[in-house]
Design a protein around this motif. Structure first.
Motif, PDB file in Angstrom:
ATOM      1  N   LYS A 171       2.226   9.289   5.180  1.00 16.99           N
ATOM      2  CA  LYS A 171       2.829   8.154   4.480  1.00 16.99           C
ATOM      3  C   LYS A 171       4.213   8.534   3.974  1.00 16.99           C
ATOM      4  CE  LYS A 171      -1.698   6.664   2.870  1.00 16.99           C
ATOM      5  NZ  LYS A 171      -2.599   6.736   1.718  1.00 16.99           N
TER       6      LYS A 171
ATOM      7  N   ASN B 136       3.352   2.115   7.613  1.00 12.91           N
ATOM      8  CA  ASN B 136       2.951   3.334   6.912  1.00 12.91           C
ATOM      9  C   ASN B 136       3.969   3.771   5.857  1.00 12.91           C
ATOM     10  OD1 ASN B 136       0.578   4.860   6.902  1.00 12.91           O
ATOM     11  ND2 ASN B 136       1.636   6.648   7.730  1.00 12.91           N
TER      12      ASN B 136
ATOM     13  N   SER C 266      -0.578   3.699  -2.266  1.00 13.99           N
ATOM     14  CA  SER C 266      -1.307   4.380  -1.207  1.00 13.99           C
ATOM     15  C   SER C 266      -2.481   3.531  -0.719  1.00 13.99           C
ATOM     16  CB  SER C 266      -1.807   5.738  -1.708  1.00 13.99           C
ATOM     17  OG  SER C 266      -2.576   6.391  -0.719  1.00 13.99           O
ATOM     18  N   ASP C 267      -3.193   2.929  -1.664  1.00 10.00           N
ATOM     19  CA  ASP C 267      -4.322   2.059  -1.290  1.00 10.00           C
ATOM     20  C   ASP C 267      -3.833   0.814  -0.555  1.00 10.00           C
ATOM     21  OD1 ASP C 267      -6.126   3.802  -2.368  1.00 10.00           O
ATOM     22  OD2 ASP C 267      -6.427   2.686  -4.234  1.00 10.00           O
TER      23      ASP C 267
ATOM     24  N   ASP D  86      -3.087   1.803   2.991  1.00  8.66           N
ATOM     25  CA  ASP D  86      -4.334   2.054   3.721  1.00  8.66           C
ATOM     26  C   ASP D  86      -5.157   0.791   3.942  1.00  8.66           C
ATOM     27  OD1 ASP D  86      -3.768   4.731   3.930  1.00  8.66           O
ATOM     28  OD2 ASP D  86      -4.923   5.302   2.159  1.00  8.66           O
TER      29      ASP D  86
END
Length: 400
Positions: free
Chosen positions: A7, A58, A251-252, A255
């Motif tokens: 990432k 990403n 980050s979540d 994802d």
């Protein structure tokens, strides 16, 4: 450039101010714990530039909405984004339209903390000074005014121009407003920039700080607070944790675990006292001397007889005077100081609770427990546990 599926987070935050640096510090702490992750940060002040990446897959973004072209880029590339608190009502609407979370200061607890701090210094007249066209400033003003009015005290607000004016023009308006205020008065400025402007006017006009005007800022940019004619007291915010939580949420989002997420609410930590509020606005010289002695000595195991000996006054007389001025007894004033210091240490250090009690001036662990129960309605352990539970939405450790 990306490395495989690693990432990447683009950070368009100012490194020239404590606000941006503190958030970035939390970002770094999270990346060290949960990396590898690539961080791309632009150095400098508020003026940042969106990098030309083309493919934002990403990649996440933490930025202000004022960065040129950012709104269009978020719309076009569906960038996973968290923004800093919008400045204006128009920016608030843009954030809602984009359905992206923000990092924003809690205005209610900030206004309450400012009101409590100035009230505890004995002021009976209060004022707020904010910026034009700043929705976050308006929210802090509303919270501060409510907190003061709950105490049935007079409070006035700076009648801001409807549009932003050049400093050379607004300075004259602010000067006239300051001179119209009754003294002594406790003033809460919406942030350190506004507070520094007030200090500048006071210095030029020969207005005494803190004897006539006690001025409190918000953000606690240490360098800026110290680089004033009178060092500025300021409210510190838990921005490192906000940066940490922002990284966890972003980050979540990348994802696909969450689509957008809720706003990250930043709480005030405490007031960092400096000379701009180093004044007890009490007409009673005995009360002023008592509060000054308590502020200087509460970390030592002082007792009521110690205070009476230094003031040459009877206990009964001092109790009546302090109760009238502060609503607290002699020992309650001492214990409130110790509880606040212990609360700070519980949040910012890993010291044992027993050790913190000693550092905060308590003579025993039992007396510390009793004080916390009486003032905060909980134990020291509960304060630390609540802080740990609020560190991230996923209960991830912070600064460990």
């Amino acid at each position: 450039m990306k490395y495989g599926n690693t990432k990447e987070i683009v950070l368009l935050l100012e490194t020239s101010r404590q606000h941006g640096r503190s958030i970035l510090q939390g970002v770094i702490q999270w990346s060290h714990r949960y990396g590898p992750i690539r961080l791309r940060a632009g150095a400098g002040h508020l003026l940042q530039e969106l990098p030309r990446l083309g493919n934002w897959k990403n990649i996440g973004l933490i930025s202000r909405l004022t960065v040129p072209g950012i709104v269009e880029a978020i719309d076009k590339y569906h960038i996973k984004t968290i923004v800093l608190e919008p400045n204006t009502d128009d920016q608030e609407l843009i954030q809602k339209r984009l359905k992206i979370p923000s990092i924003r200061i809690n205005p209610e607890t900030t206004g309450q903390m400012a009101a409590d701090y100035l009230y505890d210094h004995g002021f009976q007249k209060f004022a707020f000074c904010g910026f034009s066209c700043r929705s976050w400033s308006d929210r802090r003003e509303e919270a501060f005014v409510r907190a003061i009015e709950k105490r049935h005290m007079p409070v006035t607000s700076y009648n801001k121009p409807k549009t932003e004016l050049p400093w050379s023009r607004e300075k004259k308006i602010l000067r006239d407003w300051l001179k119209s205020l009754p003294q002594p008065i406790g003033i809460f400025a919406c942030d350190d920039d506004r507070a520094r402007q007030l200090l500048e006017i006071c210095e030029e006009e020969g207005l005494s700080v803190p004897a006539q005007y006690s001025i409190l800022g918000a953000a606690d940019d240490e360098l800026l607070c110290e680089l004033t004619s009178v060092p500025l007291s300021s409210i510190a915010f838990d921005l490192e944790r906000a940066g940490y939580r922002a990284m966890s949420l972003l980050s979540d989002m990348i994802d696909g675990k969450v689509k957008n997420g809720d706003d990250i609410i930043v709480e005030p930590l405490w007031v960092v006292p400096r000379l701009s509020t180093d004044y007890a606005a009490q007409p009673d010289r005995i009360v002023r001397a008592a509060l000054r002695y308590i502020r200087s000595n509460y970390l030592r195991p002082i007792s009521v007889p110690d205070l009476l000996e230094n003031l040459d006054v009877s206990r009964r007389s001092l109790e009546v005077r302090l109760m009238k001025a502060t609503g607290r007894t002699i020992m309650e004033n001492i214990i409130h100081r110790r509880v606040e210091r212990a609360r700070q240490l519980l949040i910012t250090t890993d010291d044992s609770i027993e050790r913190i009690g000693v550092l905060a001036g308590f003579v025993s662990y039992r007396s510390m427990l009793s004080a916390f129960s009486s003032i905060l309605g909980c134990t020291p352990k509960a304060v630390r546990e609540m802080d740990e539970n609020n560190q991230t939405k996923n209960d991830k450790p912070f600064n460990s």
